[in-house]
Design a protein around this motif. Structure first.
Motif, mmCIF file in Angstrom:
data_model
loop_
_atom_site.group_PDB
_atom_site.id
_atom_site.type_symbol
_atom_site.label_atom_id
_atom_site.label_comp_id
_atom_site.label_asym_id
_atom_site.label_seq_id
_atom_site.Cartn_x
_atom_site.Cartn_y
_atom_site.Cartn_z
ATOM 1 N N SER A 178 -23.290 20.652 102.799
ATOM 2 C CA SER A 178 -23.387 21.903 102.039
ATOM 3 C C SER A 178 -22.218 22.798 102.423
ATOM 4 N N HIS A 179 -21.511 23.299 101.414
ATOM 5 C CA HIS A 179 -20.332 24.144 101.649
ATOM 6 C C HIS A 179 -20.428 25.398 100.771
ATOM 7 N N PRO A 180 -21.149 26.396 101.240
ATOM 8 C CA PRO A 180 -21.277 27.624 100.439
ATOM 9 C C PRO A 180 -19.944 28.355 100.327
ATOM 10 N N GLU A 181 -19.794 29.062 99.241
ATOM 11 C CA GLU A 181 -18.575 29.836 99.017
ATOM 12 C C GLU A 181 -18.575 31.081 99.900
ATOM 13 N N LEU A 182 -17.401 31.433 100.408
ATOM 14 C CA LEU A 182 -17.295 32.634 101.228
ATOM 15 C C LEU A 182 -17.662 33.862 100.418
ATOM 16 N N PRO A 183 -18.436 34.777 101.002
ATOM 17 C CA PRO A 183 -18.775 36.009 100.277
ATOM 18 C C PRO A 183 -17.537 36.871 100.056
ATOM 19 N N HIS A 184 -17.607 37.732 99.084
ATOM 20 C CA HIS A 184 -16.453 38.557 98.705
ATOM 21 C C HIS A 184 -15.991 39.470 99.835
ATOM 22 N N ASP A 185 -16.918 39.880 100.707
ATOM 23 C CA ASP A 185 -16.545 40.806 101.774
ATOM 24 C C ASP A 185 -15.989 40.089 103.012
ATOM 25 N N ASP A 186 -15.860 38.767 102.949
ATOM 26 C CA ASP A 186 -15.249 38.009 104.043
ATOM 27 C C ASP A 186 -13.735 38.038 103.837
ATOM 28 N N VAL A 187 -12.993 38.498 104.848
ATOM 29 C CA VAL A 187 -11.547 38.651 104.709
ATOM 30 C C VAL A 187 -10.865 37.327 104.367
ATOM 31 N N ARG A 188 -11.446 36.219 104.821
ATOM 32 C CA ARG A 188 -10.847 34.907 104.557
ATOM 33 C C ARG A 188 -10.886 34.533 103.085
ATOM 34 N N ALA A 189 -11.730 35.198 102.324
ATOM 35 C CA ALA A 189 -11.817 34.917 100.889
ATOM 36 C C ALA A 189 -10.596 35.421 100.133
ATOM 37 N N HIS A 190 -9.772 36.223 100.785
ATOM 38 C CA HIS A 190 -8.638 36.849 100.092
ATOM 39 C C HIS A 190 -7.292 36.542 100.744
ATOM 40 N N LEU A 191 -7.296 35.804 101.828
ATOM 41 C CA LEU A 191 -6.039 35.476 102.495
ATOM 42 C C LEU A 191 -5.236 34.475 101.665
ATOM 43 N N PRO A 192 -3.916 34.518 101.758
ATOM 44 C CA PRO A 192 -3.086 33.526 101.058
ATOM 45 C C PRO A 192 -3.441 32.107 101.506
ATOM 46 N N GLU A 193 -3.254 31.151 100.617
ATOM 47 C CA GLU A 193 -3.639 29.772 100.906
ATOM 48 C C GLU A 193 -2.908 29.213 102.119
ATOM 49 N N GLU A 194 -1.621 29.567 102.270
ATOM 50 C CA GLU A 194 -0.870 29.050 103.410
ATOM 51 C C GLU A 194 -1.391 29.597 104.738
ATOM 52 N N VAL A 195 -1.926 30.827 104.718
ATOM 53 C CA VAL A 195 -2.510 31.410 105.923
ATOM 54 C C VAL A 195 -3.817 30.696 106.268
ATOM 55 N N ILE A 196 -4.584 30.363 105.247
ATOM 56 C CA ILE A 196 -5.830 29.625 105.459
ATOM 57 C C ILE A 196 -5.536 28.287 106.127
ATOM 58 N N ARG A 197 -4.539 27.556 105.611
ATOM 59 C CA ARG A 197 -4.200 26.244 106.167
ATOM 60 C C ARG A 197 -3.760 26.353 107.634
ATOM 61 N N SER A 198 -3.000 27.401 107.948
ATOM 62 C CA SER A 198 -2.434 27.532 109.285
ATOM 63 C C SER A 198 -3.419 28.067 110.309
ATOM 64 N N ASN A 199 -4.236 29.041 109.915
ATOM 65 C CA ASN A 199 -5.048 29.779 110.883
ATOM 66 C C ASN A 199 -6.554 29.611 110.741
ATOM 67 N N HIS A 200 -7.004 29.034 109.630
ATOM 68 C CA HIS A 200 -8.451 28.939 109.414
ATOM 69 C C HIS A 200 -8.838 27.544 108.918
ATOM 70 N N PRO A 201 -8.747 26.537 109.781
ATOM 71 C CA PRO A 201 -9.088 25.173 109.366
ATOM 72 C C PRO A 201 -10.548 25.003 108.985
ATOM 73 N N GLU A 202 -11.390 25.952 109.369
ATOM 74 C CA GLU A 202 -12.805 25.870 109.014
ATOM 75 C C GLU A 202 -13.057 26.184 107.543
ATOM 76 N N VAL A 203 -12.048 26.724 106.855
ATOM 77 C CA VAL A 203 -12.178 27.097 105.449
ATOM 78 C C VAL A 203 -11.490 26.056 104.574
ATOM 79 N N THR A 204 -12.157 25.651 103.509
ATOM 80 C CA THR A 204 -11.580 24.717 102.533
ATOM 81 C C THR A 204 -11.262 25.475 101.257
ATOM 82 N N VAL A 205 -10.031 25.294 100.759
ATOM 83 C CA VAL A 205 -9.637 25.884 99.482
ATOM 84 C C VAL A 205 -9.774 24.813 98.408
ATOM 85 N N ARG A 206 -10.706 24.991 97.488
ATOM 86 C CA ARG A 206 -10.945 24.016 96.437
ATOM 87 C C ARG A 206 -9.853 24.074 95.380
#
Length: 330
Positions: A242-270
Motif C-alpha cells: 500500500s502506497h498512499p499519496e502524500l497529503p497536500h500539507d506534506d512539504v515533500r509533496a511539492h519538492l522538485p523531482e530531483e530533490v526527491i530522488r537525492s534526499n527522500h528515497p522513501e518517496v516515490t514519484v509516479r
C-alpha cells in the motif's frame, strides 16, 4: 492491456533523449508544412491525413508511429535523418523497414506484435538504446546478438502478460551493454541461464525484480557481477503493498523531482506526478526467487525464517563461485 503512456525509460546516464511517452501528441503532424526545415520531431498515425509530409522534412530526427498503417510503416524506411524512433500498437510482418533506417540511435517498440525476428536490428550500427515492450510473437532474442554498439537494453512485459525469453545467449553478442533492464518477463532455460551475462564487461546497471527467476540465478549474478548497480538482491526483501499519496500539507509533496530522488528515497514519484510513500502496516518479507515464500513483516517467527533463507542463499552463492571458477579455469 492498453498502453499506459507512462515514461518507463531510465533517463539516467544520457542513453535516452526521445521525448517522454505522454508528450507524443504535442508533436502530431497536423498542419506542419511540407519540407519545413524547423521541424525535428513529429508523431504520425492512422488518423493523420497529412502524415506523408513527415517524409519531406529534411531535418527530422525523432519520429513516433502511433497505431500506424502498413503503408506508413513501409513509407518511413527511406528516412535516413531519423535518430530516435518509437513505434506503438503496430503489426508489421517483419522489421526490415527499420533495418534500412541506419541513422537510428534510440528505438522503442511498444505493443508491436506482428513479427518474430529481431535480426533486422543488426543493421542499425548506431543503435545505442533499445526498449522492447510487449512483443507478443517474440521469444527468441538471438537476433539482437550483433547489435554491437548497444549500451542500453530493456525487455518488458506487462502485468497481464509476461514477455517470454527463450534464453540469454544473445547477451554474449552485446559487448558494449551498460544497462540491462527487465520487467514482467519469464525464462524457462535451466540454471545457469544467466551465465552469458557474466561476459558483459562494460555492464554498469541491472534492473531486474527479484521474483522472475530461480533463486540460484540471482545468487549467480550477485557473484559474477560484483560492483554492478542493482545486483544486490540478497536472500529476501521487504515490500509494501500500500502506497498512499502524500497529503497536500506534506512539504515533500511539492519538492522538485530531483530533490526527491537525492534526499527522500522513501518517496516515490509516479509517472503521473503523484508522490507516494509506503504504508508500514502493509509490509511483507518476500524471499528472492520465482514462486518463493513470503511472510507478513509483523509475523512472530519472521526473523527465524529470514535467517534460514540467508543460510540457503549463502550456499547458493558458494556454489555459484565454484561454477564461475571452473568456467574461468576451463
Amino acid at each position: 492491456m492498453r498502453h499506459h503512456f507512462g515514461d518507463l525509460l531510465d533517463r539516467e546516464g544520457g542513453y535516452w533523449t526521445v521525448v517522454p511517452n505522454r508528450e507524443r501528441y504535442a508533436y502530431r503532424i497536423g498542419d506542419v508544412p511540407a519540407g519545413s526545415p524547423e521541424i525535428t520531431i513529429v508523431t504520425i498515425g492512422k488518423g493523420d491525413v497529412n502524415w506523408s509530409r513527415a517524409l519531406t522534412l529534411p531535418n527530422l530526427e525523432e519520429l513516433t508511429l502511433h497505431e500506424p498503417t502498413p503503408e506508413q510503416l513501409l513509407a518511413v524506411r527511406g528516412l535516413r535523418t531519423v535518430k530516435r524512433l518509437r513505434i506503438t500498437h503496430a503489426r508489421p510482418r517483419n522489421l526490415d523497414f527499420i533495418g534500412s533506417m541506419d541513422g537510428i540511435e534510440e528505438l522503442v517498440l511498444e505493443y508491436v506484435s506482428g513479427f518474430n525476428d529481431l535480426g533486422p536490428l543488426q543493421g542499425l550500427k548506431r543503435l545505442r538504446a533499445l526498449h522492447i515492450e510487449n512483443l507478443r510473437r517474440v521469444s527468441d532474442f538471438s537476433g539482437l546478438a550483433g547489435v554491437t554498439n548497444l549500451k542500453y537494453l530493456a525487455v518488458y512485459g506487462t502485468t497481464d502478460w509476461k514477455q517470454p525469453i527463450a534464453d540469454f545467449e544473445f547477451l554474449r553478442g552485446l559487448p558494449q551493454l551498460e544497462v540491462l533492464a527487465m520487467w514482467e518477463v519469464i525464462c524457462r532455460a535451466p540454471y545457469p541461464a544467466f551465465l552469458p551475462a557474466l561476459s558483459l564487461g562494460n555492464l554498469k546497471k541491472v534492473r531486474v525484480h527479484g521474483s522472475y527467476f530461480a533463486t540460484e540465478e540471482y545468487a549467480l549474478l550477485e557473484e559474477g557481477l560484483k560492483g554492478v548497480e542493482g545486483t544486490d538482491w540478497g536472500p529476501y526483501r521487504t515490500v509494501a503493498y500500500s502506497h498512499p499519496e502524500l497529503p497536500h500539507d506534506d512539504v515533500r509533496a511539492h519538492l522538485p523531482e530531483e530533490v526527491i530522488r537525492s534526499n527522500h528515497p522513501e518517496v516515490t514519484v509516479r509517472y503521473d506526478g503523484r508522490r507516494t510513500i509506503e504504508d508500514p502496516d502493509s509490509r511483507w518479507i518476500e524471499f528472492t526467487g520465482k514462486a518463493a515464500r513470503r511472510f507478513k513483516a509483523s509475523s512472530a517467527d519472521v526473523e527465524a525464517k529470514c535467517r534460514a533463507q540467508s543460510e540457503r542463499y549463502s550456499s547458493m552463492k558458494e556454489e555459484a563461485r565454484a561454477l564461475i571458477s571452473s568456467r574461468q579455469a576451463g
